[in-house]
Design a protein around this motif. Sequence first.
Motif, mmCIF file in Angstrom:
data_model
loop_
_atom_site.group_PDB
_atom_site.id
_atom_site.type_symbol
_atom_site.label_atom_id
_atom_site.label_comp_id
_atom_site.label_asym_id
_atom_site.label_seq_id
_atom_site.Cartn_x
_atom_site.Cartn_y
_atom_site.Cartn_z
ATOM 1 N N HIS B 32 -6.327 6.618 -10.353
ATOM 2 C CA HIS B 32 -5.893 6.136 -9.169
ATOM 3 C C HIS B 32 -5.547 4.782 -9.172
ATOM 4 O O HIS B 32 -6.008 3.823 -9.789
ATOM 5 C CB HIS B 32 -7.462 6.107 -8.702
ATOM 6 N N ARG B 49 6.603 4.704 3.456
ATOM 7 C CA ARG B 49 6.644 5.327 5.086
ATOM 8 C C ARG B 49 5.375 5.102 5.748
ATOM 9 O O ARG B 49 4.808 5.952 6.603
ATOM 10 C CB ARG B 49 6.612 7.079 4.872
ATOM 11 N N VAL B 50 4.465 4.056 5.163
ATOM 12 C CA VAL B 50 3.411 3.598 6.170
ATOM 13 C C VAL B 50 3.940 2.665 7.263
ATOM 14 O O VAL B 50 4.385 1.791 6.890
ATOM 15 C CB VAL B 50 2.454 3.397 5.023
ATOM 16 N N LYS B 51 3.167 2.703 8.446
ATOM 17 C CA LYS B 51 3.467 1.625 9.371
ATOM 18 C C LYS B 51 2.615 0.474 9.055
ATOM 19 O O LYS B 51 1.535 0.657 8.944
ATOM 20 C CB LYS B 51 3.070 2.409 10.702
ATOM 21 N N GLU B 69 -10.763 -2.564 3.061
ATOM 22 C CA GLU B 69 -10.886 -1.016 2.912
ATOM 23 C C GLU B 69 -10.607 -0.256 4.168
ATOM 24 O O GLU B 69 -10.060 1.013 3.676
ATOM 25 C CB GLU B 69 -12.365 -0.843 2.478
ATOM 26 N N ILE B 72 -6.699 0.602 3.973
ATOM 27 C CA ILE B 72 -5.895 1.416 3.010
ATOM 28 C C ILE B 72 -5.657 2.728 3.389
ATOM 29 O O ILE B 72 -6.281 3.404 4.073
ATOM 30 C CB ILE B 72 -6.911 1.478 1.420
ATOM 31 N N LYS B 73 -4.433 3.064 2.924
ATOM 32 C CA LYS B 73 -3.646 4.486 3.426
ATOM 33 C C LYS B 73 -3.250 5.220 2.330
ATOM 34 O O LYS B 73 -2.847 4.642 1.205
ATOM 35 C CB LYS B 73 -2.424 4.195 4.240
ATOM 36 N N GLY B 74 -3.699 6.494 2.026
ATOM 37 C CA GLY B 74 -3.154 7.342 1.244
ATOM 38 C C GLY B 74 -1.417 7.482 1.450
ATOM 39 O O GLY B 74 -1.133 7.446 2.547
ATOM 40 N N THR B 75 -1.035 7.711 0.243
ATOM 41 C CA THR B 75 0.614 7.711 0.320
ATOM 42 C C THR B 75 1.091 9.279 0.339
ATOM 43 O O THR B 75 0.010 10.321 0.091
ATOM 44 C CB THR B 75 1.257 7.244 -0.866
ATOM 45 N N ASP B 76 2.302 9.679 -0.015
ATOM 46 C CA ASP B 76 2.710 10.985 -0.177
ATOM 47 C C ASP B 76 2.161 11.427 -1.530
ATOM 48 O O ASP B 76 2.532 12.913 -1.763
ATOM 49 C CB ASP B 76 4.201 11.056 -0.160
ATOM 50 N N TYR B 77 1.862 10.637 -2.477
ATOM 51 C CA TYR B 77 1.423 10.846 -3.601
ATOM 52 C C TYR B 77 -0.034 10.874 -3.907
ATOM 53 O O TYR B 77 -0.766 9.963 -3.603
ATOM 54 C CB TYR B 77 2.430 10.271 -4.591
ATOM 55 N N GLU B 78 -0.214 12.020 -4.784
ATOM 56 C CA GLU B 78 -1.641 12.249 -5.302
ATOM 57 C C GLU B 78 -2.043 10.760 -6.046
ATOM 58 O O GLU B 78 -1.381 10.156 -6.879
ATOM 59 C CB GLU B 78 -1.963 13.218 -6.483
ATOM 60 N N HIS B 79 -3.334 10.377 -5.841
ATOM 61 C CA HIS B 79 -3.861 9.421 -6.621
ATOM 62 C C HIS B 79 -3.228 7.902 -6.417
ATOM 63 O O HIS B 79 -3.504 6.965 -6.885
ATOM 64 C CB HIS B 79 -3.751 9.445 -8.174
ATOM 65 N N TYR B 117 -10.292 1.990 -8.275
ATOM 66 C CA TYR B 117 -9.005 2.406 -8.815
ATOM 67 C C TYR B 117 -9.022 1.864 -10.429
ATOM 68 O O TYR B 117 -9.591 1.159 -10.781
ATOM 69 C CB TYR B 117 -8.122 1.278 -8.133
#
Lengths: 506, 249
Positions: B32, B49-51, B69, B72-79, B117
């Motif tokens: 992570h 690709r995050v604003k 906290e 925080i954004k998840g990306t296109d990719y796992e973990h 993480y």
Amino acid sequence: MEKGIKFTLPEDFHQRELIQDLQAYHCIQQEETFIKRYVYYDTFDWRLYNKSLVLCSTAQTLLLQALDETTVLARATMPVPPVFLSDIPGGSLQEKIAPVIEMRALLTLLAMEAQCTPIRILNNDAKTVVRLLLEVDTLAEAPDAPPFASCLWLKPVRGYEKEAKKFSQWLTHKGWTVSHEHCYLQGLAAVKKQPGAYSSKIRVHVQPTLRADEAAKVILRELLHIIQGNTEGIKNDIDTEFLHDFRVAVRRTRALLSQMKEVFPADVTARFKKDFAYVGAMTNRVRDLDVYILHKARYTALLPAPVRSDIEPLFVYLQRERAKAFRTLVRRLDSKTYADISCRWEAFLGQPPAAHAATAKASRPIIKVVRKRLRRRCRSVVQLGSQQLTETDDQRLHALRIACKKLRYVLEFFVSLLPGKKTALLVQHLRALQDNLGAWHDLVVQQETLRHFATMFVGPDQQQHHTLLAIDILMHRLEEEKQTAGQAFPALFAAFASRIAHHNVV
Amino acid sequence: MPTLAIYHTKGGVGKTATAVNLAYLAAQSGAHTLLCDLDPQSSATFYYRVKPKLTSKAEAFIKGGKHIEGNIKGTDYEHLDLLPGSLSHRHLALALAQVKRSKQRLREVLEPLQGAYAYIILDCPPTLTLVAENILLAADYILVPMVPTTLSLRAYQQLCAFCAKKHYDQQKMLAFFSMVEKGKKLHRDTMDHMFKQCSELLHTTIPYVTEIEKMGLMRAPVPASAPNSPAAQAYRHLWHEVQDRVQQA
């Protein structure tokens, strides 16, 4: 991909149609389909399932999950399938399952293949806002057969929870339902395995008004089921507890025959008691040796560090003896004598109740017979225990232990006839007393047997001398433990006797 | 778990490309990973690709907790998660100067995230202000990309001198060559000279190639968009080398 919310797909679903449907309403990115193979394990008596745990391996990783499927409690790298706890690398997973599975072997219960297709829902920036996993599960042994389960996993992406909620609502509107059933359970159903089906405990309910002979047969049939269920496991030498459960069921059978005096004709009771005494005796040697071998770590820890390795020859000897005794046991289980006993017993239990009862007590309601037995057994335990308080004696303690065992059996056989809370409390105190007496008895037997084993190491050899010394130290340690057990007895007995005196269970 | 800062006082040396690609590779190994975009230009945020967050303030950032906290954004990719960059990060040095323990603030802000993480990777702006001192204290390892040119090396020497003067642990500096054009004699000579002079330099070199420049177009890390390209290979080597150094410690 970590899993999230699970949606059950309709049985007639087609992957292409599903994807077309998704494309019509959302911008999606479908990724390459991959296959994951899962193998699920549990013990013969479903110890993990009974604790709501699931143990599976996939791609050389062993995962311990909660039965709700979303939580991975622990993981370990495991290149080969585990059989015993000692096969699992030390760490969190081993620590978590150690008190659950103990010495039992892990059996492979289900092997399945999950065909997984990841799909991402994208926003206007082509950024992933929701992750999906389309999972189609088939049995590994029948990959071409129709899948036994299909589901769509929805995993929200951090920071995009609104989008996940919106998509979840869209799925709900389409009539798809959230499911909490683990695919492991669906797979077990597909291979016609009933989780929790086996237990060494008596789980039958008997009506209080049932004829005594019929009620006894209901329980004896359950015990026969346990005996038969464990026989293959003993022969295949999977783990020590198949034999243990087998022996307990045999002992219970003998105890019930003794407790149900005059319920069956005297000659029938005498014949089967003799048969089951033979069956019990033929398993004694292997079980005795199993107990020593299972206690190896404990015995070794009792010794001072410098002499610990000196005890090793004793265990080499025990293993050799066990192998010999095991071969004899298997021969006896396959013998005509044992087959005849089994046939006779099955035929007897299968006989329909005679219209005219063969004995006076046979047609009495079981509740009356049980109450009388319980009163007598309680009285016997209190009398023997009181004598023990004034004068401690190994023989009398043994007699008290047997009396406690008989009482416990009657309580367990007919638990459905007795008041729940009162019986549970009585059993709780009785169990504590039995544990104490059992520990005492085990230590007495262990000392005697170690004395016998010691004779095997008498000789001029230096190593033999060291082993003898180690056995001697071990016997001293066991004597100390025996004294401790003896000191705890009066308080435990007093608590039990007071429970008998103040609460009329029967 | 280690915090890795990708930092250099000089701009245009490949810091963001390194941060974006190493964060991706860390996550691909199943660890992570959080990529923190500390650069007001928010290029790492753009690549994923995050604003970027336009409304947040530097003061809120250094308060930490939910201000971090919640963003925080998840990306296109796992973990792999991302703490997006913000234009307001240009005021970080000023905001830090207003608070107590101003040099430790970034470390304190990141501390609650350490449990969640396995790796925290900081994409840092080219600066030698209070922000830099926070980075030098917060990170367990400082990856310094250097273009094999005179100015870039000079900037690295200045950074080392700064660390020595301020008594920052120089052992955690892991410098490596980036944007290398092996066809250029200057690059080859500079690298030969530096490898002889500094044994602690990482051996991996990141080439100056189109795939890395195309990251802006693809908006994806090189090992994801061009997994078999020399650039992807180079980043993989770099990640292994970094992991080896981390494990040796």
